[in-house]
Design a protein around this motif. Structure first.
Motif, PDB file in Angstrom:
ATOM      1  N   ARG A  64       0.820  -1.209   0.000  1.00 23.45           N
ATOM      2  CA  ARG A  64       0.000   0.000   0.000  1.00 23.45           C
ATOM      3  C   ARG A  64       0.853   1.258   0.000  1.00 23.45           C
ATOM      4  N   LYS A  65       2.046   1.167   0.580  1.00 18.92           N
ATOM      5  CA  LYS A  65       2.918   2.341   0.618  1.00 18.92           C
ATOM      6  C   LYS A  65       3.338   2.773  -0.782  1.00 18.92           C
ATOM      7  N   THR A  66       3.278   1.862  -1.750  1.00 21.38           N
ATOM      8  CA  THR A  66       3.606   2.231  -3.120  1.00 21.38           C
ATOM      9  C   THR A  66       2.582   3.213  -3.669  1.00 21.38           C
ATOM     10  N   TYR A  67       1.305   2.948  -3.435  1.00 22.04           N
ATOM     11  CA  TYR A  67       0.266   3.862  -3.896  1.00 22.04           C
ATOM     12  C   TYR A  67       0.284   5.165  -3.102  1.00 22.04           C
ATOM     13  N   LEU A  68       0.593   5.083  -1.830  1.00 17.87           N
ATOM     14  CA  LEU A  68       0.721   6.308  -1.037  1.00 17.87           C
ATOM     15  C   LEU A  68       1.896   7.149  -1.513  1.00 17.87           C
ATOM     16  N   HIS A  69       2.939   6.480  -1.988  1.00 13.47           N
ATOM     17  CA  HIS A  69       4.095   7.199  -2.535  1.00 13.47           C
ATOM     18  C   HIS A  69       3.693   7.997  -3.776  1.00 13.47           C
ATOM     19  N   TYR A  70       2.885   7.402  -4.643  1.00 12.42           N
ATOM     20  CA  TYR A  70       2.416   8.128  -5.822  1.00 12.42           C
ATOM     21  C   TYR A  70       1.453   9.243  -5.427  1.00 12.42           C
ATOM     22  N   ALA A  71       0.551   8.955  -4.480  1.00 12.72           N
ATOM     23  CA  ALA A  71      -0.394   9.984  -4.043  1.00 12.72           C
ATOM     24  C   ALA A  71       0.330  11.160  -3.398  1.00 12.72           C
ATOM     25  N   LYS A  72       1.384  10.877  -2.671  1.00 12.24           N
ATOM     26  CA  LYS A  72       2.169  11.953  -2.061  1.00 12.24           C
ATOM     27  C   LYS A  72       2.843  12.790  -3.136  1.00 12.24           C
ATOM     28  N   GLY A  73       3.367  12.130  -4.176  1.00  9.84           N
ATOM     29  CA  GLY A  73       3.995  12.872  -5.261  1.00  9.84           C
ATOM     30  C   GLY A  73       3.000  13.743  -6.009  1.00  9.84           C
ATOM     31  N   ALA A  74       1.791  13.236  -6.210  1.00 11.59           N
ATOM     32  CA  ALA A  74       0.764  14.016  -6.903  1.00 11.59           C
ATOM     33  C   ALA A  74       0.169  15.094  -6.019  1.00 11.59           C
ATOM     34  N   GLY A  75       0.210  14.885  -4.705  1.00  9.42           N
ATOM     35  CA  GLY A  75      -0.418  15.810  -3.770  1.00  9.42           C
ATOM     36  C   GLY A  75      -1.747  15.255  -3.305  1.00  9.42           C
ATOM     37  N   TYR A  76      -1.909  15.109  -2.002  1.00 11.97           N
ATOM     38  CA  TYR A  76      -3.141  14.514  -1.482  1.00 11.97           C
ATOM     39  C   TYR A  76      -4.361  15.358  -1.836  1.00 11.97           C
ATOM     40  N   HIS A  77      -4.210  16.675  -1.848  1.00 13.06           N
ATOM     41  CA  HIS A  77      -5.354  17.526  -2.163  1.00 13.06           C
ATOM     42  C   HIS A  77      -5.793  17.332  -3.630  1.00 13.06           C
ATOM     43  N   ARG A  78      -4.833  17.120  -4.519  1.00 11.88           N
ATOM     44  CA  ARG A  78      -5.196  16.867  -5.919  1.00 11.88           C
ATOM     45  C   ARG A  78      -5.914  15.527  -6.061  1.00 11.88           C
ATOM     46  N   MET A  79      -5.482  14.519  -5.312  1.00 10.93           N
ATOM     47  CA  MET A  79      -6.142  13.218  -5.380  1.00 10.93           C
ATOM     48  C   MET A  79      -7.579  13.298  -4.878  1.00 10.93           C
ATOM     49  N   ILE A  80      -7.816  14.065  -3.819  1.00  9.24           N
ATOM     50  CA  ILE A  80      -9.169  14.194  -3.280  1.00  9.24           C
ATOM     51  C   ILE A  80     -10.071  14.904  -4.282  1.00  9.24           C
ATOM     52  N   ILE A  81      -9.574  15.980  -4.892  1.00  8.30           N
ATOM     53  CA  ILE A  81     -10.365  16.701  -5.895  1.00  8.30           C
ATOM     54  C   ILE A  81     -10.687  15.795  -7.080  1.00  8.30           C
ATOM     55  N   TYR A  82      -9.692  15.017  -7.512  1.00  7.22           N
ATOM     56  CA  TYR A  82      -9.909  14.138  -8.667  1.00  7.22           C
ATOM     57  C   TYR A  82     -10.985  13.102  -8.389  1.00  7.22           C
ATOM     58  N   PHE A  83     -10.912  12.422  -7.244  1.00  7.20           N
ATOM     59  CA  PHE A  83     -11.888  11.375  -6.945  1.00  7.20           C
ATOM     60  C   PHE A  83     -13.273  11.954  -6.698  1.00  7.20           C
ATOM     61  N   ALA A  84     -13.359  13.178  -6.173  1.00  5.66           N
ATOM     62  CA  ALA A  84     -14.673  13.802  -5.988  1.00  5.66           C
ATOM     63  C   ALA A  84     -15.330  14.068  -7.344  1.00  5.66           C
ATOM     64  N   ILE A  85     -14.572  14.609  -8.289  1.00  9.99           N
ATOM     65  CA  ILE A  85     -15.130  14.853  -9.629  1.00  9.99           C
ATOM     66  C   ILE A  85     -15.465  13.534 -10.313  1.00  9.99           C
ATOM     67  N   LEU A  86     -14.632  12.506 -10.098  1.00 10.87           N
ATOM     68  CA  LEU A  86     -14.886  11.203 -10.709  1.00 10.87           C
ATOM     69  C   LEU A  86     -16.189  10.597 -10.200  1.00 10.87           C
TER      70      LEU A  86
END
Length: 400
Positions: A64-86
């Motif tokens: 799971r830390k692999t996906y968290l590593h990517y989410a950290k690189g993208a920015g957690y706030h960007r991931m939340i915005i993306y999944f909300a729009i999705l």
């Protein structure tokens, strides 16, 4: 030329002896010490190639830390915005067949009441879905993915640049080149696209399952059993595919190492002087053929998965029709119509979910390898080393 390379081993083992002539500045005389030693590949070189080939083959699932590593690189706030729009986009798509069922029920007597209102509502839903889909895809491709790629690449190359010399002594150039070529390509393209496909199709599958259960409640048991069967099939396929992906990534390292050494000017001079072009050409061809085997086997495994998914969805379709016929007197015709529309597209949805999930896990191997390099121990500070070793010479006093 590195002494650990293929050509370096030839010189180290006295296979080639280069004699410099003081009288002629234009040429060198290269002598072959033994006619039996003209083959560029000795046992040691083959062992090095095998070690490079299995370098990235780390068994086990992607953590799971692999996906968290990517989410950290993208920015957690960007991931939340993306999944909300999705979620909003998929919700609009799921609502569409329900709206059509309501429209059909209102027009059951063929009087077509409020036709303009229903047409306008349907057009508004489709227009809103088009806008939402465009926004989520644009935000994902143009905002989230570039931010993640830039962050992961910068972190990896910064870690390698700060690595101690012992890291480069024990790591061939092919391994490092593989991390910054094929791995970066996967992180930039394959992994984000697989993540988007999985998120979108998984949400669609949940919505479709909900609509089918509402129309035929007894189908909930069938869907649960099919989900369990699909889980075990995907688990078996995923373990195989991830190992094939690791083999695919690792098998490129010997090829990169050979190319880096032969493309060097001194390497070309040595090969031509020793008349070993055919030997190195054969070796390059053998490495290239070996690197293509995991790719071929990956396609074979993917076809097996598609076949299993087709059998599962066929079983669901048959059971849905049987249950619907058995309960035709107690089930609304409109709800059955909505359920049938979802069943028709079920095979494509399930196939895309399992395929994208597997592709996501396979592509995550590259993110996992990126995370591995970001964890490299940096070289200790010279001043700190001098202090720990009680050496009086500091930065400002060097050289002495």
């Amino acid at each position: 030329l590195s002494s650990d390379g293929i050509i370096g081993s030839l010189i180290r083992d006295n296979t080639l002896t280069v004699l410099s002539s003081e009288k002629s500045a234009a040429s060198n005389v290269v002598a072959i010490t033994s006619a039996d030693q003209t083959d560029a590949l000795d046992d040691e070189d083959q062992d090095d190639a095998m070690r490079e080939e299995i370098e990235a083959i780390a068994p086990g699932s992607v953590a799971r830390k692999t996906y968290l590593h990517y989410a950290k690189g993208a920015g957690y706030h960007r991931m939340i915005i993306y999944f909300a729009i999705l979620l909003f986009t998929v919700a609009i798509q799921i609502i569409t067949p329900v709206y059509l069922q309501i429209w059909a029920a209102a027009n059951s007597d063929n009087s077509e009441p409020h036709l303009g209102a229903y047409l306008g509502g349907y057009a508004s839903i489709e227009f809103l879905y088009t806008i939402a889909f465009s926004v989520v895809f644009y935000y994902f491709i143009m905002v989230l993915v570039p931010a993640a790629s830039e962050s992961l690449h910068a972190e990896e190359i910064g870690s390698v640049m700060r690595a101690p010399m012992s890291f480069f002594d024990g790591t061939t150039p092919g391994r490092v080149i593989s991390r910054f070529s094929q791995d970066i390509f996967i992180i930039d393209f394959e992994f984000p696209l697989a993540m988007h496909d999985f998120g979108y199709e998984a949400t669609r599958m949940l919505g479709s399952a909900f609509l089918m259960i509402v129309s035929v409640p007894y189908l909930a048991l069938v869907i649960a059993l099919v989900a369990v069967a699909g889980y075990f099939i995907q688990r078996f396929y995923l373990a195989t595919s991830k190992q094939l992906r690791r083999l695919d990534l690792a098998s490129k390292a010997p090829l990169y190492t050979l190319f880096q050494e032969t493309a060097d000017f001194n390497g070309l001079l040595t090969i031509r002087a020793a008349n070993l072009r055919s030997s190195f050409t054969s070796y390059n061809t053998a490495l290239l053929s070996s690197s293509q085997k995991p790719f071929y086997l990956t396609n074979i495994a993917r076809l097996w998965l598609v076949t299993m998914i087709s059998l599962i969805t066929a079983m669901v379709n048959v059971l849905f029709v049987l249950i619907a016929v058995a309960n035709r007197n107690s089930t609304s015709a409109g709800l059955l119509a909505v359920g049938f529309t979802q069943v028709v597209s079920l095979q494509d949805i399930v196939s895309l979910v399992l395929t994208s999930w597997t592709q996501l896990e396979i592509a995550a191997v590259a993110v996992e390898r990126n995370l591995e390099y970001t964890k490299l121990e940096p070289e200790e500070d010279e001043a700190q080393e001098g202090h720990e070793g009680d050496v009086s010479v500091g930065r400002g006093e060097w050289p002495t």
